[in-house]
Design an enzyme around this catalytic site. Structure first.
Site, PDB file in Angstrom:
ATOM      1  N   HIS A  17       0.844  -1.210   0.000  1.00  0.00           N
ATOM      2  CA  HIS A  17       0.000   0.000   0.000  1.00  0.00           C
ATOM      3  C   HIS A  17       0.873   1.251   0.000  1.00  0.00           C
ATOM      4  O   HIS A  17       0.635   2.201  -0.751  1.00  0.00           O
ATOM      5  CB  HIS A  17      -0.857   0.088   1.279  1.00  0.00           C
ATOM      6  CG  HIS A  17      -1.907  -0.957   1.445  1.00  0.00           C
ATOM      7  ND1 HIS A  17      -2.054  -1.687   2.591  1.00  0.00           N
ATOM      8  CD2 HIS A  17      -2.908  -1.353   0.624  1.00  0.00           C
ATOM      9  CE1 HIS A  17      -3.096  -2.489   2.489  1.00  0.00           C
ATOM     10  NE2 HIS A  17      -3.638  -2.311   1.286  1.00  0.00           N
ATOM     11  N   LYS A  41     -17.697  -5.044   8.727  1.00  0.00           N
ATOM     12  CA  LYS A  41     -16.427  -5.765   8.645  1.00  0.00           C
ATOM     13  C   LYS A  41     -15.711  -5.682   9.996  1.00  0.00           C
ATOM     14  O   LYS A  41     -15.596  -4.588  10.557  1.00  0.00           O
ATOM     15  CB  LYS A  41     -15.566  -5.079   7.567  1.00  0.00           C
ATOM     16  CG  LYS A  41     -14.675  -6.011   6.789  1.00  0.00           C
ATOM     17  CD  LYS A  41     -14.165  -5.262   5.556  1.00  0.00           C
ATOM     18  CE  LYS A  41     -12.977  -5.939   4.931  1.00  0.00           C
ATOM     19  NZ  LYS A  41     -12.520  -5.240   3.727  1.00  0.00           N
TER      20      LYS A  41
HETATM   21  O1  PNS Z   1      -8.817  -2.548   1.141  1.00  0.00           O
HETATM   22  P1  PNS Z   1     -10.149  -3.008   0.595  1.00  0.00           P
HETATM   23  O2  PNS Z   1     -11.009  -3.555   1.690  1.00  0.00           O
HETATM   24  O3  PNS Z   1      -9.993  -3.942  -0.564  1.00  0.00           O
HETATM   25  O4  PNS Z   1     -10.853  -1.659   0.024  1.00  0.00           O
HETATM   26  C1  PNS Z   1     -12.103  -1.733  -0.626  1.00  0.00           C
HETATM   27  C2  PNS Z   1     -12.723  -0.337  -0.741  1.00  0.00           C
HETATM   28  C3  PNS Z   1     -12.854   0.294   0.635  1.00  0.00           C
HETATM   29  C4  PNS Z   1     -11.838   0.537  -1.608  1.00  0.00           C
HETATM   30  C5  PNS Z   1     -14.105  -0.505  -1.415  1.00  0.00           C
HETATM   31  O5  PNS Z   1     -14.833  -1.497  -0.758  1.00  0.00           O
HETATM   32  C6  PNS Z   1     -14.902   0.782  -1.408  1.00  0.00           C
HETATM   33  O6  PNS Z   1     -14.663   1.644  -2.232  1.00  0.00           O
HETATM   34  N1  PNS Z   1     -15.838   0.904  -0.436  1.00  0.00           N
HETATM   35  C7  PNS Z   1     -16.634   2.089  -0.248  1.00  0.00           C
HETATM   36  C8  PNS Z   1     -18.125   1.799  -0.539  1.00  0.00           C
HETATM   37  C9  PNS Z   1     -18.404   1.947  -2.026  1.00  0.00           C
HETATM   38  O7  PNS Z   1     -18.197   3.002  -2.607  1.00  0.00           O
HETATM   39  N2  PNS Z   1     -18.886   0.846  -2.625  1.00  0.00           N
HETATM   40  C10 PNS Z   1     -19.191   0.801  -4.031  1.00  0.00           C
HETATM   41  C11 PNS Z   1     -17.933   0.534  -4.852  1.00  0.00           C
HETATM   42  S1  PNS Z   1     -18.272   0.588  -6.570  1.00  0.00           S
END
Ligand code: PNS
Length: 160
Positions: A17, A41
């Site tokens: 990251h 989560k």
């Molecule tokens: O580190 P991760 O858990 O893989 O990150 C995933 C994350 C937080 C980037 C993704 O789940 C996200 O963007 N969540 C926010 C909610 C959202 O916008 N959901 C629709 C995505 S198209």
């Protein structure tokens, strides 16, 4: 100002990251690390702890960047982008297996708000790395030094 978001759970931040964040900081005027709050989560570190670990890791990085800020994000990422005047999302791609889901999210985010997603290839040194794998290895006493920032290593040892 050209501003990008690097979103994720960062539970905890890994060197993979951090590598993406630091590289993005050279391409944009400002990079906002958007630490997701997802109440469904279970995380090892609280959102405040995750944010502080990222801040310390960025501060301790040899190429210390002054244009990286860390914020928490709840709800839709596109709403976070709108609220923070962010036009681009930067995501690291480790392998083809990441691509399908990342592409879906990128297309949805573009459809929802016209936000662009830029994929950056992960440093091959960290291609196998994920926060969950790090926690799993650390939980059973495995050595994760060199895979996470030193400050994370210290907190993982204390927590697990
Ligand atoms: O580190 P991760 O858990 O893989 O990150 C995933 C994350 C937080 C980037 C993704 O789940 C996200 O963007 N969540 C926010 C909610 C959202 O916008 N959901 C629709 C995505 S198209």
């Amino acid at each position: 100002m050209r501003r990008a978001a690097c979103p994720g759970s960062f539970d905890p931040i890994t060197n993979g990251h951090l590598d993406i964040i630091m590289r993005a900081s050279k391409l944009f005027d400002e990079v906002i690390v958007a630490v997701s709050i997802n109440k469904t989560k279970t995380t090892l570190f609280t959102v405040d702890e995750r944010m502080e670990l990222i801040r310390e890791a960025v501060r301790d990085h040899p190429q210390a960047a002054t244009n990286v800020v860390v914020e928490s994000s709840h709800g839709l990422l596109v709403d976070f982008c709108r609220a923070h005047d962010v036009a681009s999302i930067v995501k690291g791609l480790r392998a083809v297996s990441d691509f399908d889901y990342e592409l879906q999210m990128a297309q949805m985010n573009n459809r929802l708000a016209g936000v662009e997603t830029l994929f950056m290839s992960t440093n091959p040194q960290y291609a196998f790395l994920s926060s969950s794998l790090v926690k799993d290895v650390a939980r059973y006493g495995g050595d994760v030094s060199g895979l996470v920032p030193d400050i994370v290593l210290k907190h993982l040892r204390e927590r697990l």
